[in-house]
Design a protein around this motif. Structure first.
Motif, mmCIF file in Angstrom:
data_model
loop_
_atom_site.group_PDB
_atom_site.id
_atom_site.type_symbol
_atom_site.label_atom_id
_atom_site.label_comp_id
_atom_site.label_asym_id
_atom_site.label_seq_id
_atom_site.Cartn_x
_atom_site.Cartn_y
_atom_site.Cartn_z
ATOM 1 N N TYR A 192 0.834 -1.199 0.000
ATOM 2 C CA TYR A 192 0.000 0.000 0.000
ATOM 3 C C TYR A 192 0.868 1.248 0.000
ATOM 4 N N CYS A 193 0.318 2.298 -0.556
ATOM 5 C CA CYS A 193 0.942 3.616 -0.479
ATOM 6 C C CYS A 193 0.232 4.399 0.614
ATOM 7 N N GLN A 194 0.934 5.353 1.173
ATOM 8 C CA GLN A 194 0.327 6.214 2.170
ATOM 9 C C GLN A 194 -0.827 6.969 1.511
ATOM 10 N N ASN A 199 -3.650 5.395 0.677
ATOM 11 C CA ASN A 199 -4.521 4.388 0.064
ATOM 12 C C ASN A 199 -5.654 4.001 1.002
ATOM 13 N N THR A 200 -6.790 3.623 0.425
ATOM 14 C CA THR A 200 -7.899 3.080 1.194
ATOM 15 C C THR A 200 -7.843 1.563 1.100
ATOM 16 N N VAL A 201 -7.952 0.911 2.247
ATOM 17 C CA VAL A 201 -7.894 -0.546 2.341
ATOM 18 C C VAL A 201 -9.200 -1.019 2.968
ATOM 19 N N ASN A 260 -13.646 0.265 5.696
ATOM 20 C CA ASN A 260 -12.598 0.946 4.935
ATOM 21 C C ASN A 260 -11.757 1.793 5.878
ATOM 22 N N THR A 268 -7.966 4.286 5.922
ATOM 23 C CA THR A 268 -6.983 4.987 5.100
ATOM 24 C C THR A 268 -5.618 4.848 5.754
#
Length: 159
Positions: A39-41, A43-45, A93, A95
């Motif tokens: 993941y990038c800073q 990003n929503t997971v 979700n 972030t």
């Protein structure tokens, strides 16, 4: 004296039933992440978690990012906290905040404690959070004519 024995029997039954319910309290039994990372800073997971058990005693869910030693690096619990009343599969979700770049990161999902029911915690598998990239300068002093191929571009100053 007979009345006292009856109360004690009912008290023992009530305590037994209550302890049986505590043994079947809700627990976090599965945590998965989508997409799977890295993941990038920013990003929503999507965190998918399973709550099992009979007793619905959750006053909220907490989501935190930890390192491989389970040290909390950031609380990413949404506001308001999700309240879980029934067993089932739930999605949340979150972030990824900045400043957490590294490998072996995990999401810690906790069903918070309520009265005499203890908290239940489970961790996701490990993942990587990529650092923010720093742009650079592209250079190539060239003239491209019809029928010729350009030379490679040079990128400098990036990370």
């Amino acid at each position: 004296m007979l009345f006292g024995r009856g109360i004690r029997r009912y008290a023992i039954v009530i305590i037994f039933v209550f302890c049986s319910l505590l043994a079947k309290a809700q627990n976090v039994t599965s945590v998965t992440l989508s997409p799977s990372g890295p993941y990038c800073q920013g990003n929503t997971v999507t965190v998918t978690y399973v709550i099992s058990g009979l007793l619905s005693a959750s006053v909220g869910m907490t989501f935190e990012i930890t390192d491989n030693a389970n040290t909390v690096l950031a609380n990413v619990t949404p506001s308001p906290q999700p309240i879980i009343l029934l067993p089932g599969t739930y999605n949340q979700n979150i972030t990824i905040p900045s400043g957490l770049a590294g490998t072996n990161r995990k999401i810690k999902v906790t069903r918070n404690a309520f009265l005499l029911v203890p908290a239940s915690t489970l961790y996701s598998g490990t993942f990587t959070i990529s650092p923010l990239s720093v742009g650079g300068t592209v250079s190539s002093a060239q003239t491209i004519c019809t029928g010729t191929l350009p030379v490679d571009l040079n990128l400098s100053g990036h990370t």
